[in-house]
Design a protein around this motif. Sequence first.
Motif, PDB file in Angstrom:
ATOM      1  N   ASP A  25       0.829  -1.209   0.000  1.00 18.79           N
ATOM      2  CA  ASP A  25       0.000   0.000   0.000  1.00 18.79           C
ATOM      3  C   ASP A  25       0.861   1.256   0.000  1.00 18.79           C
ATOM      4  N   ARG A  26       1.908   1.272   0.856  1.00 19.43           N
ATOM      5  CA  ARG A  26       2.771   2.453   0.917  1.00 19.43           C
ATOM      6  C   ARG A  26       3.512   2.676  -0.403  1.00 19.43           C
ATOM      7  N   ILE A  27       3.997   1.591  -0.992  1.00 17.42           N
ATOM      8  CA  ILE A  27       4.721   1.724  -2.260  1.00 17.42           C
ATOM      9  C   ILE A  27       3.799   2.229  -3.369  1.00 17.42           C
ATOM     10  N   GLU A  28       2.580   1.694  -3.422  1.00 14.34           N
ATOM     11  CA  GLU A  28       1.655   2.130  -4.465  1.00 14.34           C
ATOM     12  C   GLU A  28       1.299   3.609  -4.298  1.00 14.34           C
ATOM     13  N   ARG A  29       1.160   4.050  -3.037  1.00 13.82           N
ATOM     14  CA  ARG A  29       0.884   5.475  -2.828  1.00 13.82           C
ATOM     15  C   ARG A  29       2.071   6.319  -3.274  1.00 13.82           C
ATOM     16  N   GLU A  30       3.286   5.833  -2.990  1.00 12.75           N
ATOM     17  CA  GLU A  30       4.471   6.595  -3.394  1.00 12.75           C
ATOM     18  C   GLU A  30       4.589   6.643  -4.911  1.00 12.75           C
ATOM     19  N   ILE A  31       4.264   5.534  -5.582  1.00 16.96           N
ATOM     20  CA  ILE A  31       4.289   5.529  -7.051  1.00 16.96           C
ATOM     21  C   ILE A  31       3.310   6.554  -7.601  1.00 16.96           C
ATOM     22  N   ASP A  33       2.203   9.269  -6.133  1.00 15.48           N
ATOM     23  CA  ASP A  33       2.724  10.618  -5.885  1.00 15.48           C
ATOM     24  C   ASP A  33       3.831  10.969  -6.873  1.00 15.48           C
ATOM     25  N   LEU A  34       4.737  10.016  -7.126  1.00 16.64           N
ATOM     26  CA  LEU A  34       5.839  10.284  -8.050  1.00 16.64           C
ATOM     27  C   LEU A  34       5.340  10.484  -9.470  1.00 16.64           C
ATOM     28  N   GLN A  35       4.350   9.696  -9.861  1.00 18.80           N
ATOM     29  CA  GLN A  35       3.785   9.884 -11.199  1.00 18.80           C
ATOM     30  C   GLN A  35       3.141  11.253 -11.329  1.00 18.80           C
ATOM     31  N   ARG A  36       2.448  11.669 -10.267  1.00 19.11           N
ATOM     32  CA  ARG A  36       1.818  12.985 -10.307  1.00 19.11           C
ATOM     33  C   ARG A  36       2.876  14.086 -10.421  1.00 19.11           C
ATOM     34  N   GLN A  37       3.976  13.939  -9.649  1.00 17.50           N
ATOM     35  CA  GLN A  37       5.051  14.925  -9.724  1.00 17.50           C
ATOM     36  C   GLN A  37       5.721  14.921 -11.098  1.00 17.50           C
ATOM     37  N   SER A  38       5.905  13.707 -11.645  1.00 20.63           N
ATOM     38  CA  SER A  38       6.551  13.606 -12.950  1.00 20.63           C
ATOM     39  C   SER A  38       5.724  14.280 -14.033  1.00 20.63           C
ATOM     40  N   TYR A  39       4.420  14.006 -14.003  1.00 24.40           N
ATOM     41  CA  TYR A  39       3.551  14.595 -15.027  1.00 24.40           C
ATOM     42  C   TYR A  39       3.464  16.116 -14.881  1.00 24.40           C
ATOM     43  N   SER A  40       3.389  16.603 -13.646  1.00 20.93           N
ATOM     44  CA  SER A  40       3.281  18.048 -13.450  1.00 20.93           C
ATOM     45  C   SER A  40       4.588  18.736 -13.807  1.00 20.93           C
ATOM     46  N   GLY A  41       5.717  18.044 -13.585  1.00 23.12           N
ATOM     47  CA  GLY A  41       7.011  18.655 -13.904  1.00 23.12           C
ATOM     48  C   GLY A  41       7.298  18.663 -15.385  1.00 23.12           C
ATOM     49  N   GLY A  42       6.818  17.649 -16.119  1.00 23.59           N
ATOM     50  CA  GLY A  42       7.137  17.562 -17.533  1.00 23.59           C
ATOM     51  C   GLY A  42       6.028  17.994 -18.441  1.00 23.59           C
ATOM     52  N   GLY A  61      14.500  16.210 -12.976  1.00 20.28           N
ATOM     53  CA  GLY A  61      13.659  15.792 -11.860  1.00 20.28           C
ATOM     54  C   GLY A  61      12.650  14.743 -12.291  1.00 20.28           C
ATOM     55  N   ALA A  62      12.074  14.933 -13.480  1.00 25.20           N
ATOM     56  CA  ALA A  62      11.114  13.953 -13.993  1.00 25.20           C
ATOM     57  C   ALA A  62      11.789  12.610 -14.230  1.00 25.20           C
ATOM     58  N   ALA A  63      13.031  12.663 -14.759  1.00 29.16           N
ATOM     59  CA  ALA A  63      13.763  11.412 -14.996  1.00 29.16           C
ATOM     60  C   ALA A  63      14.047  10.691 -13.682  1.00 29.16           C
ATOM     61  N   ASP A  64      14.435  11.465 -12.656  1.00 33.03           N
ATOM     62  CA  ASP A  64      14.682  10.858 -11.353  1.00 33.03           C
ATOM     63  C   ASP A  64      13.415  10.216 -10.796  1.00 33.03           C
ATOM     64  N   GLN A  66      10.901   9.125 -12.563  1.00 30.66           N
ATOM     65  CA  GLN A  66      10.584   7.937 -13.336  1.00 30.66           C
ATOM     66  C   GLN A  66      11.460   6.753 -12.926  1.00 30.66           C
ATOM     67  N   SER A  67      12.737   7.042 -12.638  1.00 34.72           N
ATOM     68  CA  SER A  67      13.638   5.987 -12.184  1.00 34.72           C
ATOM     69  C   SER A  67      13.168   5.414 -10.852  1.00 34.72           C
ATOM     70  N   ARG A  68      12.728   6.300  -9.971  1.00 31.95           N
ATOM     71  CA  ARG A  68      12.224   5.864  -8.671  1.00 31.95           C
ATOM     72  C   ARG A  68      10.967   5.008  -8.832  1.00 31.95           C
ATOM     73  N   ILE A  69      10.126   5.406  -9.797  1.00 30.68           N
ATOM     74  CA  ILE A  69       8.907   4.636 -10.058  1.00 30.68           C
ATOM     75  C   ILE A  69       9.269   3.224 -10.495  1.00 30.68           C
ATOM     76  N   PHE A  70      10.248   3.093 -11.407  1.00 24.34           N
ATOM     77  CA  PHE A  70      10.669   1.769 -11.854  1.00 24.34           C
ATOM     78  C   PHE A  70      11.178   0.934 -10.679  1.00 24.34           C
TER      79      PHE A  70
END
Length: 286
Positions: A25-31, A33-42, A61-64, A66-70
């Motif tokens: 659950d925690r990982i999915e929430r973090e994913i 959040d990161l996707q939201r940040q990636s999309y808003s940044g790019g 920042g978006a690349a970082d 995305q790497s974290r998401i992977f």
Amino acid sequence: MLAADRVGAQSGGDIDMRAIGNRLDRIEREITDLQRQSYSGGGSTGAPTSLSGSGSGSGAGAADAQSRIFELEEQVRRLNGNLEEMGHRIEQMGQELQRFKADTDLRFQDAQGGGGASASGTASDSAMAPVNDDGEAGTGPAPAEGTLGAAPVASVLPQGTPQVQYDFAIDLMKRGQYDQARAAFIEFLQLHPKDTLAGNAQYWLGETYYAQNRHKEAGDAFLTGYTTYSSSNKAPDSLLKLGMSLNALGNKDAACTVWSELGSRFPQASPAVVARNKLEREKAGC
């Protein structure tokens, strides 16, 4: 003692599975959040070209992200693998517990066999007596199959409050005395159909069948648990096990429908139930 140890090990497995479910659950929430940040940044296409330096920073920042998401998605895959392995181990322990119970029952019957007609008559008179301190029980006829209106052959539950009687039935279940536990849960539901523990008792009634691979009766009991006690905290568990029973009977489409209903009907179910529901759907190819 061996049976208790194995049940304890299974309980530990359930705790581990809940911990893994919480991590998922925690990982999915973090994913998310990161996707939201990636999309808003790019996603800012109207920035002036003179801000190329800023754009590069945003892109980095978006690349970082995305790497974290992977990386997190890989963790999710590993955790799902752990859940599947633990589920398999728990099923194996359940099978070993059943074999141990069968062996113990056989030895108990052999020990009584030398008593002749008198011993046989005593066993008949106490057909559904509660287990004693050694975990042994009478070997008389089993109660009628687990419908709510079926009457046990004889009273199984001790005198006391509903909580005392429920705890007694649960203890039978923990000992692997599935037939006696089934009779106890049926009697409990007859005596206390409106008690707050009735939904739990109905769920564990289904488990007495499921533990013996009697999937048709298990499915019927879990369906009753879901429909009759829909407000019980065991309703999501009943729906999960209903799907598993249907799948074991070869009705994959119905099982997938049930698991989908679980996700939409109980979005706030415990992490362990959510994780197991996801795992069963993946295993079945829903």
